[in-house]
Design a protein around this motif. Structure first.
Motif, short mmCIF file in Angstrom:
data_model
loop_
_atom_site.label_atom_id
_atom_site.label_comp_id
_atom_site.label_asym_id
_atom_site.label_seq_id
_atom_site.Cartn_x
_atom_site.Cartn_y
_atom_site.Cartn_z
N LYS A 372 11.57 -3.59 2.03
CA LYS A 372 9.99 -2.64 2.33
C LYS A 372 10.13 -1.46 1.65
CE LYS A 372 8.29 -5.93 4.52
NZ LYS A 372 7.34 -6.43 4.50
N TRP A 373 11.34 -0.56 0.26
CA TRP A 373 11.32 0.09 0.07
C TRP A 373 12.13 0.16 -1.74
CZ3 TRP A 373 15.23 3.09 -1.88
CH2 TRP A 373 16.44 2.12 -1.67
N THR A 380 8.71 4.42 -2.94
CA THR A 380 7.94 3.58 -2.83
C THR A 380 7.88 2.75 -1.31
OG1 THR A 380 7.19 2.08 -4.92
CG2 THR A 380 5.78 1.62 -2.79
N ARG A 382 6.45 0.72 1.39
CA ARG A 382 5.21 -0.26 2.01
C ARG A 382 5.77 0.15 3.84
NH1 ARG A 382 7.55 -1.84 -2.51
NH2 ARG A 382 9.25 -2.87 -2.13
N THR A 383 4.68 -0.13 4.43
CA THR A 383 4.84 -0.30 5.73
C THR A 383 5.44 -1.29 6.47
OG1 THR A 383 3.28 -1.75 6.17
CG2 THR A 383 2.74 0.56 6.21
N ASP A 421 -3.12 2.84 8.42
CA ASP A 421 -1.66 2.61 8.26
C ASP A 421 -1.87 4.66 8.22
OD1 ASP A 421 -1.12 0.93 7.87
OD2 ASP A 421 -0.86 0.95 5.19
N SER A 538 0.88 0.00 1.73
CA SER A 538 2.07 1.04 0.78
C SER A 538 1.13 2.45 -0.24
CB SER A 538 2.65 0.78 -0.39
OG SER A 538 1.80 0.12 -1.36
N SER A 540 3.44 5.73 -2.46
CA SER A 540 4.21 6.54 -3.57
C SER A 540 4.07 7.56 -3.48
CB SER A 540 3.79 5.93 -4.84
OG SER A 540 4.72 5.92 -6.12
#
Length: 549
Positions: A372-373, A380, A382-383, A421, A538, A540
């Protein structure tokens, strides 16, 4: 005595800094079979001598072990629930330090270290030991996890790769690793009752263990072993938390018998509002001088390192060199033996997350979900978790706060966030606050949230209350947090944002950081992104900057 009770007694002495003393302190895995220098007088500063100032690093690096290998010094510290664990710093002069790596690549000690079903706050990597074995040109890290097992990791260099050599089903609590002059490996360990273990030649198993010392009741608690052989004598350096240091010495071998000497108690420290220097390591320079690196309790920032020269008595006891009866705010800098191969990389500055690896300045809150990253000219996130509780959110990336005051700023692209989010920049500890972006119903707001709290068992008691917000347009925002971590002062954290990277707008009230010691780790700047409704979004982070006034 239970861990909680002995840790309470360990810290309740924090307030005093009246100093008395005679002493010196831990030595480290440095030259574990080095020759003891002849008696030397107290260091006398000269007008021309270059000076260093304490603390040598105003960041949270506690439970110090320090060694020298050739021209380089290496410094290992505790990280608790942060991953990777056991950071290693490198220096060529004992004053200017840079990140080199981590000894524990992942906290693979159970699912709670993944924030899976349970949590590992204030568990994980406590006081551990770093050593170098010349016979196989290998670095060793040894630590006890949760009073259960002990783990040894090895690497050909401090940068890695680090791999687990073995798991030993003995709890070497607050271990000190000694590699003797004959290449035998010993471990000193324990709380109040101090023991020594001998390891097998390959370091994988225990072949002998023996209690070597019981702390007198008049002294109380001793722990934090550092184990050395100097001039044929064996030394176990022990801290009395959090206001004293004692030394055991054996002239008859690693299993004793040992005699004890107090080296400092309630010694005045060099950090205003901070505690007594204690629990660290002694290291010898190539030109024969000795120095002691201790830490000072300096919450809310954590436990920060201070350095002092050490001399030795004719009968082999170390003595910390004092300034007006206290640990000095400054001393003459260690004499250089050779020019360093490069200048130490600063612990502040800009990170644009270039390359494909995170720099070792960063540590995750618990192990991350590596699916997730990513890093590639930007970070980046991402949840990885659906939760309304930041303390349960995976992939929160943390950076130590630089003291006494500093500012962290991130540039955040939030255009790929989804409804529900939350992403931003936090002051993270057991009482936390943050500034960040909230997306709800397709609308974007920047918000300041406070009131994220834990109890003494590290269960969440508050998930936060929004105290201020503002609507924002576009897909990019700059978020800023300024932290004043001077102990004994007001401990404010302030939050602001910008839509152009130049003009910042204050958002919300000042947040007062907590200064209780029981969470152990100090406050950190933390970059986070988590979902409250569903995964898929996500953000950044294209730039992180840490500055000081």
């Amino acid at each position: 005595m239970s861990w909680l009770h002995h840790e309470y007694s360990r810290r309740k002495a924090l307030a005093t800094a009246t100093g008395l003393a005679a002493g010196a302190l831990p030595v480290s895995a440095a030259a574990r079979a080095t020759a003891l220098p002849r008696d030397s007088a107290a260091v006398t500063p000269t007008a021309a001598a270059a000076q260093f100032t304490n603390p040598v690093i105003w960041q949270d690096f506690a439970d110090i072990d320090i060694i020298r290998v050739g021209n380089a010094y290496y410094y290992s510290a505790s990280t608790m629930h942060y991953s990777p664990g056991a950071p290693i710093l490198r220096s060529y002069d004992l004053v200017n330090w840079e990140f080199a790596g981590h000894s524990v690549p992942v906290l693979d000690f159970g699912s709670k270290y993944d924030l899976s079903g349970s949590r590992a706050y204030v568990k994980g990597v406590w006081a551990s030991s770093l050593a170098y074995r010349p016979s196989n040109r290998t670095f060793y890290w040894l630590g006890c996890i949760e009073f259960s097992r002990s783990y040894i990791y090895t690497a050909p260099s401090v940068e890695g790769p680090w791999t687990r050599l073995t798991t030993i089903n003995n709890a070497y609590y607050d271990a000190g690793l000694l590699i003797d002059s004959d290449d035998t490996m010993y471990v000193s360990y324990g709380n109040t009752t101090i023991s020594v273990a001998q390891l097998s030649a390959d370091g994988r198993t225990q072949v002998r263990a023996q209690q070597v010392f019981t702390t007198p009741s008049s002294v109380g608690t001793l722990e934090g072993s550092r184990f050395y052989k100097i001039n044929g004598n064996y030394y176990i350096f022990l801290t009395r938390p959090a206001n004293g240091q004692y030394i055991l010495k054996s002239t008859s071998g690693p299993f004793g018998p040992y005699t004890m000497r107090q080296v400092l108690l309630n010694l005045g420290g060099p950090v205003s509002g901070g505690g007594v220097p204690h629990q660290g390591g002694l290291v010898q320079t190539q030109n024969g001088a000795w120095y002691y690196m201790a830490f000072v309790d300096a919450y809310p920032g954590g436990r920060i390192p201070v350095l002092a020269p050490v001399t030795w008595t004719s009968d082999g006891w170390p003595v910390v060199q004092l300034v007006n009866g206290a640990w000095g705010a400054s001393y003459p800098s260690p004499a250089a033996v050779a020019a360093p191969p490069h200048q130490a990389a600063p612990l502040t500055g800009v990170d644009t997350f270039d390359g494909t690896f995170l720099k070792p300045t960063w540590e995750w809150n618990h192990n991350p979900d590596n699916t997730k990253w990513s890093v590639n000219n930007g970070l980046t996130l991402r949840t990885a978790t659906v939760t309304n509780d930041l303390y349960w959110a995976r992939n929160t990336l943390t950076h130590r706060i630089q003291g006494p005051t500093s500012t962290a700023t991130i540039q955040l692209d939030h255009s790929a966030m989804r409804d529900g989010d939350r992403a931003g920049l936090a002051l993270l500890r057991d009482s936390s606050a943050w500034i960040g972006v909230k997306r709800d119903g397709g609308a974007i707001r920047v918000a300041m949230v406070s009131g994220l709290t834990m109890d003494g068992n590290w269960n969440t008691t508050g998930t936060g209350t929004e105290l201020a917000s503002a609507a924002v347009q576009g897909g990019r925002i700059w978020l800023r947090v300024t932290a004043d971590i001077r102990p004994g002062a007001g401990r404010p954290g302030t939050f602001s944002y910008s839509t152009d990277g130049t003009n910042f707008i204050r958002l919300g009230p000042s947040f007062t950081m907590g200064n209780d010691w029981r969470f152990f780790m100090g406050y950190r700047y933390a970059i986070f992104n988590h979902a409250t409704q569903a995964l898929g979004g996500s953000v950044s982070v294209t730039r992180f900057e840490l500055t000081t006034p």
